[in-house]
Design a protein around this motif. Structure first.
Motif, short mmCIF file in Angstrom:
data_model
loop_
_atom_site.label_atom_id
_atom_site.label_comp_id
_atom_site.label_asym_id
_atom_site.label_seq_id
_atom_site.Cartn_x
_atom_site.Cartn_y
_atom_site.Cartn_z
N ASP A 150 81.02 34.16 27.10
CA ASP A 150 80.70 32.77 26.45
C ASP A 150 80.14 31.90 27.51
N ARG B 280 76.50 32.99 27.55
CA ARG B 280 75.53 32.37 26.60
C ARG B 280 75.39 30.78 26.63
N ALA B 281 76.61 30.04 27.17
CA ALA B 281 76.52 28.50 27.28
C ALA B 281 75.31 27.96 28.22
N SER C 272 71.82 28.90 26.87
CA SER C 272 71.38 27.65 25.72
C SER C 272 71.39 26.16 26.33
N SER C 273 71.97 25.94 27.69
CA SER C 273 72.22 24.61 27.94
C SER C 273 72.29 24.52 29.50
N PHE D 270 74.94 22.36 31.35
CA PHE D 270 75.93 23.23 31.49
C PHE D 270 77.20 22.73 32.06
N LEU E 61 79.25 20.32 30.16
CA LEU E 61 80.11 20.77 28.99
C LEU E 61 81.39 20.74 29.27
N GLU F 5 83.73 22.97 23.88
CA GLU F 5 82.25 23.13 23.40
C GLU F 5 81.91 24.54 23.78
N VAL F 6 82.50 25.05 24.67
CA VAL F 6 82.10 26.44 25.01
C VAL F 6 82.95 27.77 24.27
#
Length: 316
Positions: A248, A251-252, A255-256, A260, A263, A267-268
């Motif tokens: 997780d 991936r977070a 994408s961000s 990051f 977050l 949200e994650v």
């Protein structure tokens, strides 16, 4: 040049494999009769044999005993010198003798007749004394010993062992012998661990990596690392919202990347994480993780977190 023996090994295996295939054609209703007698008996199966037949007999007796059929091995020489008293009228005698004429075995026959004790025999000679005077005779058929002189017990031992294994499995089936029964007779070692130990025996219950939904990424990473579970649990012991794994986080981050660290855990996280009951057998937990292609499972449910079980905690 060093002499090779692989060709001999292959020859032996070929001879014995062909004999095993031939044994399938030899098995008849006498096998059914033998199994029926044992299933209906109130006593034990007394296995007897001498020489190599005795060694095979010991293994068969041990397999019977470990799979729900009370049994022990009795050496025929010891039997005719006083140990016949170990056999009761409710028992069954399973005698093994390839020739069917072994003196020590033949001398047991009058005792079984006088006491109405069923005598099941295994041999290769259906017209032998032992076969003719048995309640039921199981033939291992005609075959070639793998020994170059066709004398040393090789193929005959294998065929007798195969018949014994077939009897063991048939009796397990006839008795409805299951994994739970098996576990009770094998509490030690890896077998016992596989069949008896549950998730509760190996799960982690203390210092679980709990996270609030508003936790920022620095806190999330710290909690996951310090928890040593490979994940973070978002929520409380009485209300689990989701989990955050290393996957997780990656991936977070992909994408961000710029945002990051801004977050939050909510949200994650992956919502609706997979749970398993603490009463689940370890082997089933391991199979579940392999099936889901994950390395950790939460123990309990979304309303009650009992612990965390990881794949590396299951030493099977």
């Amino acid at each position: 040049m060093k002499k090779g023996y692989t060709h001999i090994a292959k020859q032996v295996i070929n001879i014995e494999a062909n004999a095993l295939l031939g044994l399938k054609k030899t098995i008849d209703t006498s096998f059914d009769e033998a199994i029926s007698i044992i299933l209906n008996a109130k006593g034990k199966v007394i296995v007897t044999g001498i020489g190599k037949s005795g060694h095979i007999g010991r293994k068969i007796a041990a397999s019977f005993a470990s799979t729900g059929t009370p049994s022990f091995f009795l050496h025929p020489s010891e039997a005719i010198h006083g140990d016949l008293g170990m056999i009761s009228k409710e028992d069954i005698v399973l005698a093994i003798a390839n020739s069917g004429e072994t003196t020590e075995i033949i001398r047991l026959i009058p005792f079984t007749k006088e006491n109405d004790i069923p005598l099941i025999s295994i041999s290769s000679k259906p017209n032998s004394t032992l076969a003719q005077k048995s309640s039921v005779h199981i033939s291992i058929g005609s075959f070639e010993e793998a020994c170059p002189f066709n004398m040393a017990p090789t193929t005959s031992s294998l065929l007798t062992l195969a018949i014994g294994d077939a009897m063991v499995v048939s009796l397990m089936n006839g008795r409805g012998f299951n994994e739970e029964n098996f576990a009770k007779l094998h509490p030690g070692g890896n077998i016992g661990k596989r069949l008896l130990d549950t998730v509760a025996d190996s799960m982690k219950t203390e210092n679980l990596p709990l996270l609030s939904e508003n936790a920022v990424m620095t806190d999330v990473i710290y909690t996951i690392n310090s928890g040593r579970c490979g994940l973070g649990v978002v929520g409380t012991n009485s209300c689990v919202k989701g989990i955050i794994t290393d996957g997780d986080l990656r991936r977070a981050m992909n994408s961000s990347l710029k945002d990051f660290f801004n977050l939050t855990a909510a949200e994650v996280m992956t919502p609706n994480p997979k749970f398993i009951s603490k009463s689940t057998k370890l082997i089933d937990a391991k199979n579940a993780m392999n099936s889901y292609k994950i390395t950790s499972l939460l123990v309990g449910n979304e309303h009650q977190l009992d612990g965390v079980i990881q794949l590396h905690d299951i030493n099977l």
